[in-house]
Design a protein around this motif. Structure first.
Motif, short mmCIF file in Angstrom:
data_model
loop_
_atom_site.label_atom_id
_atom_site.label_comp_id
_atom_site.label_asym_id
_atom_site.label_seq_id
_atom_site.Cartn_x
_atom_site.Cartn_y
_atom_site.Cartn_z
N PRO A 99 5.15 -0.99 9.07
CA PRO A 99 4.54 -2.28 8.72
C PRO A 99 3.46 -2.64 9.73
CG PRO A 99 6.92 -2.41 8.66
CD PRO A 99 6.58 -1.07 9.25
N SER A 100 2.36 -3.15 9.24
CA SER A 100 1.25 -3.48 10.14
C SER A 100 0.55 -4.74 9.68
CB SER A 100 0.25 -2.33 10.20
OG SER A 100 -0.50 -2.30 9.01
N GLN A 101 -0.20 -5.31 10.57
CA GLN A 101 -1.00 -6.48 10.22
C GLN A 101 -2.29 -6.06 9.55
OE1 GLN A 101 -1.46 -8.56 13.96
NE2 GLN A 101 -0.13 -10.18 13.20
N SER A 102 -2.81 -4.94 9.95
CA SER A 102 -4.15 -4.59 9.49
C SER A 102 -4.34 -3.08 9.41
CB SER A 102 -5.18 -5.18 10.46
OG SER A 102 -6.47 -4.76 10.12
N MET A 103 -4.54 -2.59 8.19
CA MET A 103 -4.95 -1.20 8.03
C MET A 103 -6.46 -1.20 8.04
SD MET A 103 -2.39 0.62 7.82
CE MET A 103 -0.70 0.69 7.36
N ASN A 104 -7.05 -0.43 8.93
CA ASN A 104 -8.48 -0.49 9.08
C ASN A 104 -9.23 0.56 8.29
OD1 ASN A 104 -7.13 -1.66 11.55
ND2 ASN A 104 -9.21 -2.40 11.78
N THR A 105 -8.72 1.77 8.26
CA THR A 105 -9.47 2.84 7.61
C THR A 105 -8.55 4.00 7.25
OG1 THR A 105 -11.47 4.18 7.80
CG2 THR A 105 -10.09 4.04 9.75
N ASP A 118 -5.88 16.63 5.05
CA ASP A 118 -4.80 15.81 5.58
C ASP A 118 -5.27 14.36 5.60
OD1 ASP A 118 -3.20 18.18 6.34
OD2 ASP A 118 -4.80 18.49 7.80
N LEU A 119 -4.33 13.43 5.71
CA LEU A 119 -4.63 12.00 5.68
C LEU A 119 -4.39 11.39 7.05
CD1 LEU A 119 -5.22 9.34 4.11
CD2 LEU A 119 -2.77 9.29 3.55
N ALA A 120 -5.40 10.67 7.57
CA ALA A 120 -5.25 9.90 8.81
C ALA A 120 -5.58 8.45 8.50
CB ALA A 120 -6.18 10.44 9.89
N ILE A 121 -4.70 7.55 8.96
CA ILE A 121 -4.86 6.12 8.70
C ILE A 121 -4.82 5.38 10.03
CG2 ILE A 121 -3.87 4.09 7.58
CD1 ILE A 121 -2.50 6.09 5.62
#
Length: 142
Positions: A99-105, A118-121
């Motif tokens: 859980p996070s406040q803000s997914m940026n990219t 691959d996926l990096a978030i």
């Protein structure tokens, strides 16, 4: 109305760049096919992401079938939408996130050199103290 995030790529293999668009407060991805006509942007096709406010979207061929798939990222999960042909999408997988406040990219790159995307978030963790973090999902598709 919130803000928008978008990704571009040829989703229907016609040689023209199409758009995958997500409104950050809503729970859908719109795919708009490029018709090649200036006055006809195409009719959006809407895909629900099931109770997920979106913050990032990206496209890439995750299953190595030659078609661009879509990854929609929200506060608690990433939804992988498989391109089943002609730019039509079907749910492939849900990846849980901290859980996070803000997914940026979100980006799709071959991070481990095996030839698969691959996926990096990147995101801001809500743990105390707040800190930036990166979630990495290595693609193990055969």
């Amino acid at each position: 109305m919130g803000s928008y995030t978008l990704a571009a790529g040829d989703l229907n293999d016609d040689g023209r760049v199409d758009i995958a668009l997500a409104e950050t407060r809503d729970q859908w991805v719109d795919v708009i096919m490029n018709t090649g006509k200036r006055d006809d942007p195409g009719v959006p096709v809407r895909y629900s992401v099931k109770n997920q406010e979106l913050s990032a979207i990206t496209v890439g061929d995750l299953d190595r079938d030659g078609r661009l798939d879509v990854v929609a990222v929200g506060a608690s999960s990433a939804r992988l939408l498989r391109n089943i042909g002609a730019g039509k999408l079907a749910y492939l997988q849900v990846l849980p996130l901290m859980p996070s406040q803000s997914m940026n990219t979100a980006v799709l790159r071959d991070l481990d050199g095996d030839g698969r995307l691959d996926l990096a978030i990147g995101y801001l963790q809500t743990l105390n103290p707040l800190k930036y973090a990166v979630a990495v999902f290595l693609n193990r598709t055969p």
